[in-house]
Design an enzyme around this catalytic site. Sequence first.
Site, PDB file in Angstrom:
ATOM      1  N   ILE A 296      40.835  48.613  36.459  1.00  0.00           N
ATOM      2  CA  ILE A 296      42.292  48.797  36.401  1.00  0.00           C
ATOM      3  C   ILE A 296      42.760  48.786  34.945  1.00  0.00           C
ATOM      4  O   ILE A 296      43.587  49.616  34.537  1.00  0.00           O
ATOM      5  CB  ILE A 296      43.014  47.698  37.213  1.00  0.00           C
TER       6      ILE A 296
ATOM      7  N   ASP B 161      38.597  42.496  25.287  1.00  0.00           N
ATOM      8  CA  ASP B 161      37.651  42.539  26.413  1.00  0.00           C
ATOM      9  C   ASP B 161      36.299  41.993  25.953  1.00  0.00           C
ATOM     10  O   ASP B 161      35.829  42.303  24.857  1.00  0.00           O
ATOM     11  CB  ASP B 161      37.494  43.986  26.908  1.00  0.00           C
TER      12      ASP B 161
ATOM     13  N   LEU C  13      33.565  42.705  27.423  1.00  0.00           N
ATOM     14  CA  LEU C  13      32.550  43.687  27.838  1.00  0.00           C
ATOM     15  C   LEU C  13      31.438  43.027  28.651  1.00  0.00           C
ATOM     16  O   LEU C  13      30.270  43.090  28.312  1.00  0.00           O
ATOM     17  CB  LEU C  13      31.986  44.448  26.624  1.00  0.00           C
TER      18      LEU C  13
ATOM     19  N   LEU D 185      44.804  41.181  32.344  1.00  0.00           N
ATOM     20  CA  LEU D 185      44.011  41.632  33.497  1.00  0.00           C
ATOM     21  C   LEU D 185      42.587  41.088  33.480  1.00  0.00           C
ATOM     22  O   LEU D 185      41.897  41.183  34.497  1.00  0.00           O
ATOM     23  CB  LEU D 185      43.915  43.162  33.537  1.00  0.00           C
TER      24      LEU D 185
ATOM     25  N   THR E   6      46.457  39.302  42.392  1.00  0.00           N
ATOM     26  CA  THR E   6      46.007  39.940  43.636  1.00  0.00           C
ATOM     27  C   THR E   6      46.775  39.418  44.858  1.00  0.00           C
ATOM     28  O   THR E   6      47.245  38.272  44.852  1.00  0.00           O
ATOM     29  CB  THR E   6      44.497  39.648  43.836  1.00  0.00           C
ATOM     30  N   ASP E   7      46.825  40.236  45.903  1.00  0.00           N
ATOM     31  CA  ASP E   7      47.458  39.775  47.158  1.00  0.00           C
ATOM     32  C   ASP E   7      46.563  38.774  47.889  1.00  0.00           C
ATOM     33  O   ASP E   7      47.005  38.120  48.839  1.00  0.00           O
ATOM     34  CB  ASP E   7      47.800  40.964  48.073  1.00  0.00           C
ATOM     35  N   GLU E   8      45.315  38.622  47.434  1.00  0.00           N
ATOM     36  CA  GLU E   8      44.394  37.721  48.141  1.00  0.00           C
ATOM     37  C   GLU E   8      44.818  36.257  48.010  1.00  0.00           C
ATOM     38  O   GLU E   8      44.363  35.409  48.767  1.00  0.00           O
ATOM     39  CB  GLU E   8      42.956  37.931  47.652  1.00  0.00           C
TER      40      GLU E   8
ATOM     41  N   TYR F 255      37.213  33.376  44.490  1.00  0.00           N
ATOM     42  CA  TYR F 255      37.955  34.349  43.671  1.00  0.00           C
ATOM     43  C   TYR F 255      39.462  34.164  43.836  1.00  0.00           C
ATOM     44  O   TYR F 255      40.199  33.998  42.860  1.00  0.00           O
ATOM     45  CB  TYR F 255      37.549  35.784  44.057  1.00  0.00           C
TER      46      TYR F 255
ATOM     47  N   LYS G 248      42.434  32.960  41.179  1.00  0.00           N
ATOM     48  CA  LYS G 248      43.605  33.777  40.815  1.00  0.00           C
ATOM     49  C   LYS G 248      44.900  33.043  41.189  1.00  0.00           C
ATOM     50  O   LYS G 248      45.889  33.105  40.456  1.00  0.00           O
ATOM     51  CB  LYS G 248      43.549  35.146  41.513  1.00  0.00           C
TER      52      LYS G 248
ATOM     53  N   ARG H 288      42.330  46.213  55.102  1.00  0.00           N
ATOM     54  CA  ARG H 288      42.851  46.092  53.744  1.00  0.00           C
ATOM     55  C   ARG H 288      43.899  47.170  53.513  1.00  0.00           C
ATOM     56  O   ARG H 288      43.817  48.260  54.088  1.00  0.00           O
ATOM     57  CB  ARG H 288      41.722  46.278  52.711  1.00  0.00           C
TER      58      ARG H 288
ATOM     59  N   ASN I  60      37.924  48.599  57.579  1.00  0.00           N
ATOM     60  CA  ASN I  60      36.813  49.049  56.721  1.00  0.00           C
ATOM     61  C   ASN I  60      36.004  50.186  57.354  1.00  0.00           C
ATOM     62  O   ASN I  60      35.652  51.154  56.677  1.00  0.00           O
ATOM     63  CB  ASN I  60      35.875  47.873  56.413  1.00  0.00           C
TER      64      ASN I  60
ATOM     65  N   ASP J 155      28.237  39.304  58.059  1.00  0.00           N
ATOM     66  CA  ASP J 155      29.588  39.267  57.496  1.00  0.00           C
ATOM     67  C   ASP J 155      29.643  38.370  56.260  1.00  0.00           C
ATOM     68  O   ASP J 155      28.860  37.424  56.140  1.00  0.00           O
ATOM     69  CB  ASP J 155      30.571  38.744  58.556  1.00  0.00           C
TER      70      ASP J 155
ATOM     71  N   GLY K  35      33.503  33.454  55.158  1.00  0.00           N
ATOM     72  CA  GLY K  35      34.952  33.266  55.032  1.00  0.00           C
ATOM     73  C   GLY K  35      35.729  34.563  54.871  1.00  0.00           C
ATOM     74  O   GLY K  35      36.789  34.572  54.252  1.00  0.00           O
TER      75      GLY K  35
HETATM   76  P1  NAD Z   1      37.079  44.532  36.588  1.00  0.00           P
HETATM   77  O1  NAD Z   1      36.059  43.519  37.025  1.00  0.00           O
HETATM   78  O2  NAD Z   1      36.788  45.967  36.780  1.00  0.00           O
HETATM   79  O3  NAD Z   1      37.374  44.337  35.029  1.00  0.00           O
HETATM   80  C1  NAD Z   1      37.532  43.071  34.443  1.00  0.00           C
HETATM   81  C2  NAD Z   1      37.498  43.262  32.935  1.00  0.00           C
HETATM   82  O4  NAD Z   1      37.683  41.959  32.341  1.00  0.00           O
HETATM   83  C3  NAD Z   1      36.171  43.812  32.411  1.00  0.00           C
HETATM   84  O5  NAD Z   1      36.409  44.811  31.442  1.00  0.00           O
HETATM   85  C4  NAD Z   1      35.497  42.599  31.790  1.00  0.00           C
HETATM   86  O6  NAD Z   1      34.646  42.936  30.697  1.00  0.00           O
HETATM   87  C5  NAD Z   1      36.700  41.786  31.329  1.00  0.00           C
HETATM   88  N1  NAD Z   1      36.396  40.359  31.252  1.00  0.00           N
HETATM   89  C6  NAD Z   1      35.782  39.594  32.204  1.00  0.00           C
HETATM   90  N2  NAD Z   1      35.634  38.331  31.751  1.00  0.00           N
HETATM   91  C7  NAD Z   1      36.186  38.288  30.501  1.00  0.00           C
HETATM   92  C8  NAD Z   1      36.343  37.268  29.528  1.00  0.00           C
HETATM   93  N3  NAD Z   1      35.886  36.036  29.760  1.00  0.00           N
HETATM   94  N4  NAD Z   1      36.964  37.572  28.365  1.00  0.00           N
HETATM   95  C9  NAD Z   1      37.434  38.826  28.136  1.00  0.00           C
HETATM   96  N5  NAD Z   1      37.275  39.839  29.002  1.00  0.00           N
HETATM   97  C10 NAD Z   1      36.662  39.577  30.177  1.00  0.00           C
HETATM   98  O7  NAD Z   1      38.420  44.089  37.287  1.00  0.00           O
HETATM   99  P2  NAD Z   1      39.568  44.985  37.936  1.00  0.00           P
HETATM  100  O8  NAD Z   1      39.179  45.317  39.316  1.00  0.00           O
HETATM  101  O9  NAD Z   1      39.927  46.056  36.995  1.00  0.00           O
HETATM  102  O10 NAD Z   1      40.758  43.921  38.021  1.00  0.00           O
HETATM  103  C11 NAD Z   1      41.602  43.691  36.899  1.00  0.00           C
HETATM  104  C12 NAD Z   1      42.606  42.624  37.248  1.00  0.00           C
HETATM  105  O11 NAD Z   1      43.396  43.043  38.355  1.00  0.00           O
HETATM  106  C13 NAD Z   1      41.979  41.286  37.650  1.00  0.00           C
HETATM  107  O12 NAD Z   1      42.758  40.256  37.114  1.00  0.00           O
HETATM  108  C14 NAD Z   1      42.047  41.299  39.167  1.00  0.00           C
HETATM  109  O13 NAD Z   1      42.135  39.982  39.669  1.00  0.00           O
HETATM  110  C15 NAD Z   1      43.322  42.077  39.388  1.00  0.00           C
HETATM  111  N6  NAD Z   1      43.387  42.824  40.661  1.00  0.00           N
HETATM  112  C16 NAD Z   1      42.361  43.650  41.031  1.00  0.00           C
HETATM  113  C17 NAD Z   1      42.456  44.385  42.219  1.00  0.00           C
HETATM  114  C18 NAD Z   1      41.375  45.359  42.646  1.00  0.00           C
HETATM  115  O14 NAD Z   1      41.462  45.925  43.732  1.00  0.00           O
HETATM  116  N7  NAD Z   1      40.353  45.627  41.834  1.00  0.00           N
HETATM  117  C19 NAD Z   1      43.598  44.249  43.016  1.00  0.00           C
HETATM  118  C20 NAD Z   1      44.625  43.398  42.609  1.00  0.00           C
HETATM  119  C21 NAD Z   1      44.502  42.699  41.422  1.00  0.00           C
END
Ligand code: NAD
Length: 350
Positions: free
Chosen positions: A12, A33, A35, A81, A131-133, A157, A161, A221, A256, A287, A290
């Site tokens: 995202i 990031d 990485l 994020l 997240t909505d979770e 997780y 959050k 979902r 799903n 499954d 949880g």
């Molecule tokens: P992702 O796992 O694809 O990306 C996470 C990024 O954070 C990566 O680039 C990683 O390198 C970086 N990162 C991880 N640990 C780090 C650290 N300690 N320091 C610096 N950087 C770090 O995640 P995503 O799916 O893109 O989700 C992004 C955000 O959106 C998250 O906070 C997630 O909770 C939230 N979110 C995700 C979804 C979804 O469907 N993917 C839905 C709602 C909310």
Amino acid sequence: MKIIITGGAGFIGSHVVRLFVTKYPEYQILNLDALTYAGNLENLRDIENAPNYRLVKGDITDQAFVDNLFATEEPDAVIHLAAESHVDRSITDPLAFVKTNVLGTVHLLNAAKNLWKPLNYEGKVFYHVSTDEVYGSLDFGPDMFTEETSYDPRSPYSASKASSDHFVRAWHHTYHMPVKLSNCSNNYGPNHFPEKLIPLAIHRIQHGEAIPVYGKGENVRDWLFVKDHATAIDAVFHKGTVGDTYNIGGVNEWANLELIHLLCDTLDEKTGKEKGTSRQLIKFVTDRAGHDLRYAIDSSKIMNELGWKPSVTFEQGLSQTVDWYLENEDWLNNVTSGTYQDYYQKQYNR
Ligand code: NAD
């Protein structure tokens, strides 16, 4: 304005960075990031040389690093994020989620407070993307999560959050930090790491391998196209009320198994296979521990107050997503090598 976007190399985050870099050339965007396995600079190749973009490689769990970064860069805003984001990984290694999602968030909040409080927070904002979770699980039926729904996280997780959301609100109430939050449903789209359901299934179908579906595939979902999440984040960041939370979703619930059927049929059609071919790859697996039954999110607040709405239907977004994965096979093959393969084998070939 200088904005630190954390996690900008992830799924995202990369779409949010691209939107802000291209739509707001007057802003300076710093992508912070670490990485990790989920961060991929390939996601940002097209904008990496933009004059208003810079990558800072660093870990938000490192307090000294975060403090120093804020002191030297003096950002005006944070869009946070960066996170450990995969529920299955949180079941096997919960501490990593506490460190990054809870401790990392608190380090960012502290660094922002130390920098901004002496300036009375004038023109500053800390935006937490969540997240909505955090709201827990719904039964089948008409109920939906609203911004007033009590938190009831069920997985390590979502607990991490939920905790970070609480810390963000605590900094608002205790230290008057101008914060904004949003809680979004499941995203899908280009650059999605293939441990998550949709890209995992696409990868497996392309290689003629079994598509693992948890339990009976009945868990529901809500799905939102990632570029629509990015525009929602833009709307909340610029127009959202300080201290408020906005739920973001696609009004788009899928069980799903139904979703995997649609994906199989879409791939069969696009790759010239007989309809039904890919469905034969579906394999039901034990499954998830949880496993939350259903998530559904009421997005009427962001739609009514900020005028945001999704730009594509699920069928359009899924079709664009499949096209992207078919055209970017190298991206998928590159991320499905090395350590990810080990995890993938352990997780899904039980
Ligand atoms: P992702 O796992 O694809 O990306 C996470 C990024 O954070 C990566 O680039 C990683 O390198 C970086 N990162 C991880 N640990 C780090 C650290 N300690 N320091 C610096 N950087 C770090 O995640 P995503 O799916 O893109 O989700 C992004 C955000 O959106 C998250 O906070 C997630 O909770 C939230 N979110 C995700 C979804 C979804 O469907 N993917 C839905 C709602 C909310």
